[in-house]
Design an enzyme around this catalytic site. Structure first.
Site, PDB file in Angstrom:
ATOM      1  N   PRO A 117       0.741  -1.096   0.191  1.00 44.10           N
ATOM      2  CA  PRO A 117      -0.007  -0.004   0.012  1.00 44.10           C
ATOM      3  C   PRO A 117       0.811   1.248   0.012  1.00 44.10           C
ATOM      4  O   PRO A 117       0.309   2.292   0.102  1.00 44.10           O
ATOM      5  CB  PRO A 117      -0.785   0.101   1.438  1.00 44.10           C
ATOM      6  CG  PRO A 117      -0.001  -0.836   2.300  1.00 44.10           C
ATOM      7  CD  PRO A 117       0.758  -1.985   1.116  1.00 44.10           C
ATOM      8  N   GLY A 118       2.032   1.328   0.171  1.00 43.57           N
ATOM      9  CA  GLY A 118       3.024   2.497   0.105  1.00 43.57           C
ATOM     10  C   GLY A 118       3.971   2.820   1.250  1.00 43.57           C
ATOM     11  O   GLY A 118       4.534   3.817   1.093  1.00 43.57           O
ATOM     12  N   GLU A 138       2.343  -1.335  -8.918  1.00 37.62           N
ATOM     13  CA  GLU A 138       1.513  -2.218  -8.302  1.00 37.62           C
ATOM     14  C   GLU A 138       0.622  -3.107  -9.270  1.00 37.62           C
ATOM     15  O   GLU A 138       0.123  -2.306  -9.950  1.00 37.62           O
ATOM     16  CB  GLU A 138       0.587  -1.754  -7.115  1.00 37.62           C
ATOM     17  CG  GLU A 138      -0.488  -2.495  -6.820  1.00 37.62           C
ATOM     18  CD  GLU A 138       0.318  -3.983  -5.942  1.00 37.62           C
ATOM     19  OE1 GLU A 138      -0.495  -4.964  -6.217  1.00 37.62           O
ATOM     20  OE2 GLU A 138       1.223  -3.824  -5.051  1.00 37.62           O
ATOM     21  N   ARG A 143      -5.348  -2.020  -5.264  1.00 36.11           N
ATOM     22  CA  ARG A 143      -4.202  -1.781  -4.283  1.00 36.11           C
ATOM     23  C   ARG A 143      -3.340  -0.655  -5.275  1.00 36.11           C
ATOM     24  O   ARG A 143      -2.697   0.026  -4.141  1.00 36.11           O
ATOM     25  CB  ARG A 143      -3.236  -3.015  -4.203  1.00 36.11           C
ATOM     26  CG  ARG A 143      -4.208  -3.909  -3.192  1.00 36.11           C
ATOM     27  CD  ARG A 143      -3.156  -5.393  -3.302  1.00 36.11           C
ATOM     28  NE  ARG A 143      -1.851  -5.258  -3.033  1.00 36.11           N
ATOM     29  CZ  ARG A 143      -1.492  -5.291  -1.913  1.00 36.11           C
ATOM     30  NH1 ARG A 143      -2.457  -5.013  -0.702  1.00 36.11           N
ATOM     31  NH2 ARG A 143      -0.209  -5.160  -1.653  1.00 36.11           N
ATOM     32  N   CYS A 236       7.906 -11.129   4.260  1.00 33.39           N
ATOM     33  CA  CYS A 236       7.332 -11.231   5.462  1.00 33.39           C
ATOM     34  C   CYS A 236       6.988 -12.538   5.903  1.00 33.39           C
ATOM     35  O   CYS A 236       5.788 -12.852   6.383  1.00 33.39           O
ATOM     36  CB  CYS A 236       6.109 -10.298   5.823  1.00 33.39           C
ATOM     37  SG  CYS A 236       4.697 -10.278   4.859  1.00 33.39           S
TER      38      CYS A 236
END
Length: 460
Positions: A117-118, A138, A143, A236
């Site tokens: 998302p930035g 993206e 999104r 992640c």
């Protein structure tokens, strides 16, 4: 164990117990501990002293990101005027380490390939200080729109937001970027403590699917890095298949790249060569962030350098003749200063009825799905201009001779869309709260007409 410990997917727990051995108990126990909350100061809008001086809630420094802080979630910083002004970006603490490893600099050409998302794009932009070109891409349209909104809120002027597939970006920008970030879509194991959906959606099959997709994305990203440039890969997740094994496989196929050490070694944990059947040289210099060892969630980071001489960045001549009248509007009706003009280089372009300042390093937009070609300056309406909200969010105190300071109550009213009593002010005016620009108003007859975008209006 604590009764509040989050139940982990069975196959995941078995794998981590096998990999971590005696360390697993501490790892599992971390899922009974409260997660950490972080926000990141906008480096383009304030010094650390100015920032801390006006923040209404306590903050504690994060060791691996100079602009990062922990906060108490009871403070609800997302419901504050400062959030709408782009003073900070709310971001998971571990995620901030990725841009620290990328180490962007002003004047460079940088690609964030999987940017929504930035969070990382706006952190990169803070380091670039409005100088150079940031392409934030993206692939998913919805999104990409959220990404564009966050780029605007944080007052970023040198970012082009695209909505393209990685292979399309690779064909458009061959060997073009000084630094490329691939924050790859992953199985999300590092977010199990933070997001219930990540736990529910996880499966061994998802891990394998993600690893295959990551390999394809890395192949395309590698094509965009110029000789001497840097490629940072991050996830992640904890799975070796998506981390050390993905990097090892990539490097075996690309002898023009090698793993490079980062300034974060010694602060964060090393990559695990023992979890790879054929580890490549230097895999221990990649980084792992573990929730039982740091105050943050799980991440993996690898910094790669492409061999070859560092090519000089090509300068593109900007076309300032397209719309000279817009410069007159900025200076005469908005009181924009020379200092602002110097900090925000670029060339003027039309994008429909919008006037944008596009980074000078960006070439033609033809054939590219672009949501935001740079900084929106104004909308042209029947031979007149209206200033863009995005322009207001780039302003610092002193950037305009037409500024008006709001009280806390007035700032809240402005964000709700209300008019403000303003005395003798006339014309377009940049409205500030505690040194941060919130948007534009137009003063007449003792009232400041509200020009805060209707889609952003809210009660805090």
């Amino acid at each position: 164990m604590d009764d509040n410990i989050i139940a982990l997917p069975g196959a995941f727990a078995e794998r981590m117990q096998r990999l971590l051995g005696g360390e697993y108990e501490a790892f599992a126990a971390s899922y009974g501990q409260a997660r950490q909350y972080g926000l990141r100061r906008n480096l383009q809008k304030s010094t650390e002293e100015e920032f801390i001086g006006v923040m209404p809630f306590p903050l504690e420094k994060i060791s691996w990101a100079r602009e990062g802080y922990y906060y108490d979630p009871a403070a609800q910083p997302g419901r504050h005027v400062f959030h709408e002004a782009g003073a900070y970006y709310i971001q998971e603490p571990s995620a901030m380490a990725v841009v620290e490893a990328l180490a962007p600099k002003p004047g460079e050409r940088i690609l964030d390939l999987c940017a929504a998302p930035g969070g990382k794009s706006t952190q990169i932009a803070g380091r670039m200080q409005g100088q150079g070109l940031l392409v934030s891409n993206e692939i998913i349209g919805d999104r990409a729109r959220v990404l564009s909104q966050n780029v605007e809120r944080m007052g970023v002027s040198n970012c082009v937001v695209c909505n393209e597939k990685p292979e399309r970006i690779a064909s458009l920008f061959p060997a073009f970027f000084d630094r490329v970030l691939v924050d790859a879509p992953c199985s999300g194991e590092g977010m199990f403590r933070k997001e219930e959906a990540a736990r529910k959606e996880w499966s061994p099959e998802a891990v394998r699917m993600c690893a295959e997709r990551q390999a394809l994305i890395l192949e395309e990203a590698a094509k965009t890095v110029k000789p001497g440039g840097v490629l940072v890969y991050s996830t992640c997740t904890f799975s070796p298949e998506e981390n050390e094994r993905t990097i090892s496989a990539f490097l075996r196929a690309h002898d023009e790249y090698n793993i490079e050490e980062t300034a974060l070694e010694g602060i964060l944990s090393p990559g695990r060569a023992d979890w790879v059947e054929q580890p490549v040289a230097g895999i221990e210099h990649t980084l792992r962030l573990w929730p039982h060892l740091i105050r943050g969630e799980g991440h993996y980071i690898a910094r790669l350098r492409k061999r070859g001489a560092q090519a000089e960045t090509r300068q593109v001549t900007g076309d300032k003749k397209l719309c000279k009248s817009i410069e007159g509007f900025l200076r005469e009706e908005l009181g924009i200063s020379d200092a602002w003009m110097t900090r925000h280089p670029g060339r003027l372009i039309r994008f429909g009825d919008q006037i944008y300042l596009m980074p000078e390093e960006m070439g033609s937009l033809e054939g590219i799905k672009v949501l935001r070609p740079g900084l929106q300056l104004a909308t042209e309406k029947k031979n007149r201009f209206e200033p863009a909200h995005a322009l207001a969010l780039t302003l610092l105190p002193g950037d305009s001779s037409r500024m008006y300071g709001l009280t806390g109550q007035e700032a809240a009213a402005y964000l709700r869309g209300e008019s403000i009593a303003c005395g003798a002010e006339k014309g377009w005016t940049a409205l500030f709260f505690e040194g941060y620009a919130l948007g534009f108003g137009k003063a007449s007859g003792g009232q400041m007409k509200n020009h805060y975008p209707k889609g952003l209006r809210k009660s805090l």
